[in-house]
Design a protein around this motif. Structure first.
Motif, PDB file in Angstrom:
ATOM      1  N   LEU A 286      14.166   0.525   8.057  1.00  0.00           N
ATOM      2  CA  LEU A 286      15.600   0.799   8.020  1.00  0.00           C
ATOM      3  C   LEU A 286      16.394  -0.313   8.716  1.00  0.00           C
ATOM      4  CD1 LEU A 286      15.685   4.654   8.651  1.00  0.00           C
ATOM      5  CD2 LEU A 286      15.773   3.406   6.475  1.00  0.00           C
ATOM      6  N   THR A 287      15.820  -0.879   9.766  1.00  0.00           N
ATOM      7  CA  THR A 287      16.466  -2.017  10.413  1.00  0.00           C
ATOM      8  C   THR A 287      16.619  -3.179   9.436  1.00  0.00           C
ATOM      9  OG1 THR A 287      15.666  -1.441  12.614  1.00  0.00           O
ATOM     10  CG2 THR A 287      16.217  -3.748  12.235  1.00  0.00           C
ATOM     11  N   ALA A 288      15.548  -3.445   8.687  1.00  0.00           N
ATOM     12  CA  ALA A 288      15.597  -4.529   7.706  1.00  0.00           C
ATOM     13  C   ALA A 288      16.545  -4.202   6.546  1.00  0.00           C
ATOM     14  CB  ALA A 288      14.189  -4.799   7.170  1.00  0.00           C
ATOM     15  N   GLU A 289      16.575  -2.940   6.155  1.00  0.00           N
ATOM     16  CA  GLU A 289      17.394  -2.528   5.016  1.00  0.00           C
ATOM     17  C   GLU A 289      18.885  -2.514   5.364  1.00  0.00           C
ATOM     18  OE1 GLU A 289      17.855  -0.914   0.986  1.00  0.00           O
ATOM     19  OE2 GLU A 289      16.336  -2.093   2.055  1.00  0.00           O
TER      20      GLU A 289
ATOM     21  N   THR B 161       0.817  -1.209   0.000  1.00  0.00           N
ATOM     22  CA  THR B 161       0.000   0.000   0.000  1.00  0.00           C
ATOM     23  C   THR B 161       0.848   1.254   0.000  1.00  0.00           C
ATOM     24  OG1 THR B 161      -1.698   1.208   1.196  1.00  0.00           O
ATOM     25  CG2 THR B 161      -0.094   0.043   2.533  1.00  0.00           C
ATOM     26  N   GLU B 162       0.271   2.338  -0.507  1.00  0.00           N
ATOM     27  CA  GLU B 162       0.890   3.648  -0.383  1.00  0.00           C
ATOM     28  C   GLU B 162      -0.003   4.562   0.442  1.00  0.00           C
ATOM     29  OE1 GLU B 162       1.959   5.251  -4.143  1.00  0.00           O
ATOM     30  OE2 GLU B 162       2.877   3.414  -4.853  1.00  0.00           O
TER      31      GLU B 162
ATOM     32  N   ALA C 219       7.238   3.141  -0.033  1.00  0.00           N
ATOM     33  CA  ALA C 219       6.509   2.035  -0.647  1.00  0.00           C
ATOM     34  C   ALA C 219       7.473   1.018  -1.257  1.00  0.00           C
ATOM     35  CB  ALA C 219       5.548   2.571  -1.714  1.00  0.00           C
ATOM     36  N   ALA C 220       8.553   1.507  -1.866  1.00  0.00           N
ATOM     37  CA  ALA C 220       9.545   0.595  -2.446  1.00  0.00           C
ATOM     38  C   ALA C 220      10.224  -0.232  -1.360  1.00  0.00           C
ATOM     39  CB  ALA C 220      10.581   1.394  -3.236  1.00  0.00           C
ATOM     40  N   LEU C 221      10.529   0.405  -0.221  1.00  0.00           N
ATOM     41  CA  LEU C 221      11.127  -0.333   0.893  1.00  0.00           C
ATOM     42  C   LEU C 221      10.172  -1.406   1.413  1.00  0.00           C
ATOM     43  CD1 LEU C 221      12.872   2.500   2.960  1.00  0.00           C
ATOM     44  CD2 LEU C 221      13.993   0.577   1.800  1.00  0.00           C
ATOM     45  N   ILE C 222       8.904  -1.096   1.463  1.00  0.00           N
ATOM     46  CA  ILE C 222       7.910  -2.076   1.925  1.00  0.00           C
ATOM     47  C   ILE C 222       7.849  -3.261   0.976  1.00  0.00           C
ATOM     48  CG2 ILE C 222       5.448  -2.457   2.361  1.00  0.00           C
ATOM     49  CD1 ILE C 222       5.305   0.453   3.318  1.00  0.00           C
TER      50      ILE C 222
ATOM     51  N   ARG D  49      10.282  -4.292  -0.764  1.00  0.00           N
ATOM     52  CA  ARG D  49      11.527  -5.037  -0.613  1.00  0.00           C
ATOM     53  C   ARG D  49      11.548  -5.841   0.691  1.00  0.00           C
ATOM     54  NH1 ARG D  49      14.539  -1.257  -2.700  1.00  0.00           N
ATOM     55  NH2 ARG D  49      15.424  -0.261  -0.848  1.00  0.00           N
ATOM     56  N   HIS D  50      10.748  -5.419   1.667  1.00  0.00           N
ATOM     57  CA  HIS D  50      10.738  -6.092   2.963  1.00  0.00           C
ATOM     58  C   HIS D  50       9.287  -6.425   3.365  1.00  0.00           C
ATOM     59  CE1 HIS D  50      14.968  -5.108   3.399  1.00  0.00           C
ATOM     60  NE2 HIS D  50      14.686  -3.851   3.096  1.00  0.00           N
ATOM     61  N   PRO D  51       8.680  -7.392   2.710  1.00  0.00           N
ATOM     62  CA  PRO D  51       7.267  -7.726   2.983  1.00  0.00           C
ATOM     63  C   PRO D  51       7.035  -8.202   4.409  1.00  0.00           C
ATOM     64  CG  PRO D  51       8.303  -9.407   1.607  1.00  0.00           C
ATOM     65  CD  PRO D  51       9.265  -8.267   1.666  1.00  0.00           C
ATOM     66  N   ASP D  52       8.085  -8.698   5.078  1.00  0.00           N
ATOM     67  CA  ASP D  52       7.913  -9.139   6.464  1.00  0.00           C
ATOM     68  C   ASP D  52       7.581  -7.951   7.372  1.00  0.00           C
ATOM     69  OD1 ASP D  52      10.492  -8.235   5.815  1.00  0.00           O
ATOM     70  OD2 ASP D  52      11.326  -9.114   7.646  1.00  0.00           O
ATOM     71  N   VAL D  53       8.078  -6.761   7.031  1.00  0.00           N
ATOM     72  CA  VAL D  53       7.760  -5.564   7.813  1.00  0.00           C
ATOM     73  C   VAL D  53       6.286  -5.201   7.624  1.00  0.00           C
ATOM     74  CG1 VAL D  53       8.219  -3.097   8.121  1.00  0.00           C
ATOM     75  CG2 VAL D  53      10.117  -4.693   7.742  1.00  0.00           C
ATOM     76  N   GLU D  54       5.813  -5.303   6.396  1.00  0.00           N
ATOM     77  CA  GLU D  54       4.395  -5.032   6.142  1.00  0.00           C
ATOM     78  C   GLU D  54       3.527  -6.010   6.914  1.00  0.00           C
ATOM     79  OE1 GLU D  54       1.335  -4.320   2.405  1.00  0.00           O
ATOM     80  OE2 GLU D  54       2.978  -5.728   2.167  1.00  0.00           O
ATOM     81  N   LYS D  55       3.938  -7.280   6.925  1.00  0.00           N
ATOM     82  CA  LYS D  55       3.171  -8.302   7.633  1.00  0.00           C
ATOM     83  C   LYS D  55       3.102  -7.993   9.118  1.00  0.00           C
ATOM     84  CE  LYS D  55       0.986 -12.292   7.641  1.00  0.00           C
ATOM     85  NZ  LYS D  55      -0.284 -12.481   6.939  1.00  0.00           N
ATOM     86  N   ALA D  56       4.170  -7.417   9.659  1.00  0.00           N
ATOM     87  CA  ALA D  56       4.217  -7.092  11.090  1.00  0.00           C
ATOM     88  C   ALA D  56       3.551  -5.756  11.392  1.00  0.00           C
ATOM     89  CB  ALA D  56       5.669  -7.061  11.569  1.00  0.00           C
ATOM     90  N   THR D  57       3.062  -5.061  10.371  1.00  0.00           N
ATOM     91  CA  THR D  57       2.389  -3.773  10.555  1.00  0.00           C
ATOM     92  C   THR D  57       0.976  -3.883   9.996  1.00  0.00           C
ATOM     93  OG1 THR D  57       4.540  -2.719  10.161  1.00  0.00           O
ATOM     94  CG2 THR D  57       2.612  -1.271  10.215  1.00  0.00           C
ATOM     95  N   PRO D  58       0.035  -4.407  10.786  1.00  0.00           N
ATOM     96  CA  PRO D  58      -1.313  -4.683  10.271  1.00  0.00           C
ATOM     97  C   PRO D  58      -1.999  -3.478   9.656  1.00  0.00           C
ATOM     98  CG  PRO D  58      -0.999  -5.707  12.420  1.00  0.00           C
ATOM     99  CD  PRO D  58       0.199  -4.836  12.177  1.00  0.00           C
ATOM    100  N   LYS D  59      -1.719  -2.267  10.160  1.00  0.00           N
ATOM    101  CA  LYS D  59      -2.372  -1.096   9.590  1.00  0.00           C
ATOM    102  C   LYS D  59      -2.017  -0.921   8.121  1.00  0.00           C
ATOM    103  CE  LYS D  59      -3.104   1.827  13.609  1.00  0.00           C
ATOM    104  NZ  LYS D  59      -2.941   3.170  14.154  1.00  0.00           N
TER     105      LYS D  59
END
Length: 790
Positions: free
Chosen positions: A21-24, A2-3, A130-133, A135-145
């Motif tokens: 940034l931690t993931a990156e 999402t954006e 959005a590009a970072l998200i 690249r790191h889908p696990d962060v999106e998964k951990a951020t339900p919003k």
């Protein structure tokens, strides 16, 4: 992906940036309060290896600006002030992250604002995040919003939301996308579901049981599970179960909000346990329930089946004491951030909010209610004609003393019972208060708006007060939102949700102090469900505990009995899966449970029925016979054979039972024969009648088996085995011996043929992808800094 970052508070956004940034960078990211360290939001302190290559003591500073709807000119003016702080030149590397959309020209302009002390590559806008998200889908998964708003997931959620039985629940889930935070209780709930398929969230009012359940519900819905909800009875869930779908079942307050309700007293405990057993053995089903812990414990003392071990192993106690200080701060912060008090709240010292969340009575629902009350008193509640963002409302927040917000929150926590009491006594005029009292009297299920209006008018007439429809419209408009939940505003088809549990408790306590008002509501009741709810408030039809003396109980009991007789044939309201609003259900769909309750009331109050009532009941049932639910009819027959039946009803009962048996003896299918047999087990019948019906059933069964044999030999439909099992089971109930050798042989051949076909077409095995889920935020959190962000 999402954006859309509008559902994030600025602290939510900062945590997201820290995680990304931690993931990156694969480093630890620190967080700091705003202002205390010269404008530093996040920091990485060297040494650090690639890709940062920091020497010991070097630091990367990250500044976060959450402005998802701002135009660049607004962001630019803010950054001009930020550039004067000098931190951009002092740090080894300065990174600016904003949720605003930035063009290349915008980034060049920002670079110039900072006097080239910041590189364009270190300016991240919405598209970069959005590009970072991605690249790191696990962060999106951990951020339900985030994932709740992503394109594919949102499509799934909207599809399922439209099929929820409760419109109120749909709106709650949509609202939740902004305000919730994911506490440790969500993880515990998921663990219980992984192990048992069941999760029972128990705890005191207002601590987040329902919110936790909603978050879990959204998680499963996002993965394609179909939601199935119940409003008042576990049978609503059973009726919606589809063996071919992954379904998540949800029953909020399954034991009621203030007392044990009829759904348990009439055998609901057995039905609930049966459903739990089904879910435990079916991997395509998940079941979430919430209840107040003291009600569950009370129920377990009275209902043996609720003492099953599953109510211990799958029970998760949700309480405010178990929340960490940081979780409490985040909850309160988001409540203030998404309220009209945001500007006023930001002026108060952050230490005052730490006092609020550290209070012994801290409760998320209480703080939310206190915020709503302060918004109302300050005249900040949005009006229907206001634009989405009203400059007038923003301006008026300046009239609030900066210290008033945390002070009022502390006041509400110090005397929680006085929050709603103050609203009921001093903030509401007579008619809005009357609407709330009447809505309380109509129970916890959704009701039609038109029924609320009718009941309120009747109550006002009982009190010799004038009540016009235009006045009711105005009263409901005042209450809508934090005091009354409207599900569509159409007065004919729209409905009204249950009162907030905390408000319901306060209204109940208010009525207990003014029994005259309660008696007026009872005497003016317009529907059975209203009288039934009020009876439960007085402890009827069962005795109240000695710790709750009520001198008005006898007078109330007499009024309840007479009004049950008067409203016995009134409709009730329910929500259905195929409509977006509550609809009226006819009286005969519930006549069995209503009659059981009336007989209980006669027994407890020792009152006699009014003349002609039984004849009215019997005639109504005979007229609506074809529409009656089978289980409800059996309940009617069982109730009429109980010891509680008044003596004067017994002669007419025989005539009624003869008519029922006459109608049932015209059985045309297996279900009809089962209903007849159940009725004969209740109603005394002659041996001649039993033998005659048994012979007729045997002829029916033999003819049906012959039809199945012919079908199997010719053109099988695929349901022959199910029909045969039904008729065999029914034959056992009728104690009949049937010749089944031919059909059993044909069914065995059919099974062998189907197994052979299945073996020849079995698909090749294939590999499935494994989903990885991320952990929590990597940012170290100082709770007090949350309120600096306001």
């Amino acid at each position: 992906m999402t954006e859309n970052f509008e559902n994030l508070s600025d602290y939510d956004f900062e945590r997201l940036v820290a995680d990304l940034l931690t993931a990156e960078w694969n480093v630890h990211v620190e967080s700091f309060p705003r202002g205390r360290d010269g404008g530093v939001d996040l920091r990485v302190l060297g040494p650090a290896e690639r890709p940062l290559y920091l020497a010991p003591g070097d630091e990367v500073v990250v500044q976060c600006k959450h402005r998802p709807t701002a135009a660049f000119k607004d962001v630019k003016s803010e950054l001009t002030k930020e550039a004067k702080k000098g931190i951009a030149g002092a740090a080894s590397r300065y990174i600016l992250v904003t949720s605003a959309r930035l063009t290349r020209a915008n980034k060049k302009s920002i670079e110039a604002i900072f006097g080239n002390r910041i590189s364009e590559v270190d300016i991240l806008g919405r598209d970069d995040i959005a590009a970072l998200i991605r690249r790191h889908p696990d962060v999106e998964k951990a951020t339900p919003k985030l994932w709740m708003s992503s394109g594919a997931v949102l499509s799934v959620l909207v599809h399922h939301l439209e099929h929820l039985r409760s419109v109120y629940l749909r709106e709650e889930l949509r609202r939740l996308q902004r305000s919730f935070i994911e506490t440790k209780f969500v993880a515990k709930a998921m663990e219980s579901i992984d192990e048992h398929g069941i999760c029972i969230l128990a705890g005191p009012p207002g601590v987040g049981k329902t919110t936790t359940a909603h978050i879990v519900l959204l998680r499963f819905m996002a993965d394609g599970w179909q939601p199935v909800t119940a409003v008042g009875d576990v049978r609503e869930l059973e009726a919606q179960i589809d063996p071919n779908m992954r379904q998540i079942l949800f029953f909020d307050d399954f034991l009621g909000q203030t007392s044990l309700e009829e759904k348990v007293r009439t055998g609901g405990d057995g039905e609930l346990l049966r459903l739990i057993r089904h879910v435990e053995s079916d991997p395509t089903k998940v079941f979430i329930m919430t209840t107040r812990d003291y009600i569950l414990r009370q129920a377990q003392q009275s209902y043996e089946k609720l003492g099953d071990p599953i109510f211990g192993t799958a029970r998760i106690l949700v309480n405010a004491e178990s929340l960490s200080l940081h979780e409490k701060c985040h909850i309160l912060y988001n409540q203030l951030y998404f309220s009209p008090l945001r500007r006023a709240a930001s002026a108060a010292p952050s230490g005052e909010y730490i006092r609020v969340v550290s209070h012994r009575n801290f409760n998320p629902r209480m703080t939310e209610a206190a915020i709503a009350a302060l918004v109302r008193e300050a005249g900040l509640k949005p009006r229907r004609r206001d634009p989405p963002v009203s400059e007038e409302r923003e301006y008026r927040t300046n009239f609030l003393d900066p210290t008033e917000v945390p002070a009022r929150l502390l006041e509400a926590l110090e005397k929680p019972e006085e929050l709603w009491d103050h609203v009921l006594r001093h903030q509401l005029d007579d008619l809005p208060r009357a609407v709330l009292l009447v809505r309380f009297s109509m129970g916890s299920a959704s009701i039609l708006t038109s029924e609320l209006y009718a009941a309120t008018r009747a109550f006002c007439e009982q009190e010799d007060r004038r009540c016009l429809e235009v006045d009711l419209d105005s009263a409901v408009s005042i209450l809508e939102g934090d005091l009354l939940s409207l599900e569509l505003s159409d007065r004919q088809r729209g409905s009204v949700g249950a009162l907030n549990p905390g408000l319901a408790d306060a209204v109940g306590a208010f009525l207990a102090r003014y029994p005259g008002l309660m008696l007026s509501i009872i005497k003016s009741a317009v529907s059975y469900i209203q009288v039934r709810s009020l009876a439960g408030f007085f402890g009827y039809p069962f005795e109240l505990p000695r710790t709750q003396p009520n001198p008005q109980r006898k007078e109330a009991g007499e009024a309840i009995v007479r009004n049950i007789e008067r409203t016995l044939f009134s409709s009730s309201v329910t929500s259905t899966e195929n409509v977006l609003f509550a609809i009226s259900q006819p009286w005969y769909r519930q006549i069995g449970t209503r009659l059981e309750f009336l007989l209980n009331m006669y027994s407890v109050t020792r009152m006699r029925p009014r003349s002609g009532l039984f004849e009215q009941i019997a005639d109504g049932i005979i007229q609506k016979f074809q529409h009656l639910d089978a289980s409800d009819l059996i309940r009617v027959l069982q109730a009429l054979r109980s010891d509680q039946v008044p003596q004067e009803w017994r002669p007419a009962r025989t005539t009624f039972e003869v008519k029922i048996l006459e109608r049932l003896s015209r059985a045309e299918d297996v279900r009809d024969w089962g209903l007849l047999k159940s009725a004969m087990n209740i109603i005394p019948v002659t041996d001649h009648f039993v033998n005659d019906m048994t012979d007729r059933f045997e002829a029916f069964a033999s003819e049906l088996i012959a039809e199945l044999v012919s079908q199997l030999e010719g053109d099988p439909q695929g349901d022959e085995e199910d029909i045969y099992e039904d008729i065999s089971s029914m034959a056992d109930r009728w104690s009949c011996s049937l010749d089944t050798s031919e059909i059993e042989e044909l069914l065995e051949r059919q099974r062998e043929r189907e197994e052979s076909e299945a073996d020849s077409s079995f698909p090749q095995p294939f590999l499935s992808m494994l989903k990885q889920t991320g952990g929590g935020s990597s940012a170290t959190a100082d709770p007090s800094r949350l309120f600096d962000l306001l």
